[in-house]
Write a protein that holds these residues in place. Structure first.
Motif, mmCIF file in Angstrom:
data_model
loop_
_atom_site.group_PDB
_atom_site.id
_atom_site.type_symbol
_atom_site.label_atom_id
_atom_site.label_comp_id
_atom_site.label_asym_id
_atom_site.label_seq_id
_atom_site.Cartn_x
_atom_site.Cartn_y
_atom_site.Cartn_z
ATOM 1 N N HIS A 1 0.832 -1.204 0.000
ATOM 2 C CA HIS A 1 0.000 0.000 0.000
ATOM 3 C C HIS A 1 0.875 1.265 0.000
ATOM 4 N N GLY B 1 -9.423 -2.134 -5.368
ATOM 5 C CA GLY B 1 -10.244 -1.320 -4.478
ATOM 6 C C GLY B 1 -10.780 -2.125 -3.305
ATOM 7 N N TYR B 2 -11.161 -3.363 -3.583
ATOM 8 C CA TYR B 2 -11.674 -4.225 -2.510
ATOM 9 C C TYR B 2 -10.600 -4.450 -1.452
ATOM 10 N N GLU C 1 -9.884 -1.397 0.677
ATOM 11 C CA GLU C 1 -10.924 -1.095 1.657
ATOM 12 C C GLU C 1 -10.696 -1.805 2.984
ATOM 13 N N ARG D 1 -6.586 3.498 4.494
ATOM 14 C CA ARG D 1 -6.956 3.866 3.127
ATOM 15 C C ARG D 1 -7.312 5.356 3.044
ATOM 16 N N SER E 1 -8.075 8.523 -0.208
ATOM 17 C CA SER E 1 -8.504 8.650 -1.605
ATOM 18 C C SER E 1 -7.321 8.510 -2.575
#
Ligand code: FES
Length: 106
Positions: free
Chosen positions: A50, A69-70, A73, A78, A80
């Motif tokens: 990440h 995206g999953y 989340e 997280r 934007s």
């Protein structure tokens, strides 16, 4: 080669000469920045690659994929501007990209 700036969790700024065609994660690891764990090796199952992309660089990246995206989340960190660096392929179009390694998830 494409120049990318990576800020590690201690605030140190590293300017990397990245190999085009490899993922951003592979390039960061190849430069010895091991705090980007990338435990699954880029198979998009761990989320430990990440990074947070500088807002002015974000528009140059392709959109976040559904699976990416999953997985993002699931991270309490997280934002934007979050991306999984294993899903970002380095190209000349990303010259000057700036990212920060996200805090480690507990
Ligand atoms: S290296 Fe595991 S999701 Fe990117």
């Amino acid at each position: 080669m494409t120049q990318v700036t990576v800020t590690t969790r201690d605030g140190a700024v590293h300017t990397l000469e990245c190999r085009d065609g490899l993922s951003l994660m592979e390039n960061i690891r190849a430069h010895g920045l091991d705090e980007l764990a990338a435990l699954c090796g880029g198979n998009m199952s761990c989320g430990t690659c990440h990074v947070l992309v500088a807002p002015d660089s974000l528009a140059r990246l392709p959109p976040v994929g559904v699976d990416e995206g999953y997985l993002l989340e699931l991270s309490p960190h997280r934002e934007s501007c979050s991306r999984l660096s294993c899903q970002v392929t380095v190209t000349q179009a990303l010259a000057g990209l700036a990212v920060r390694i996200a805090p480690e998830d507990a």
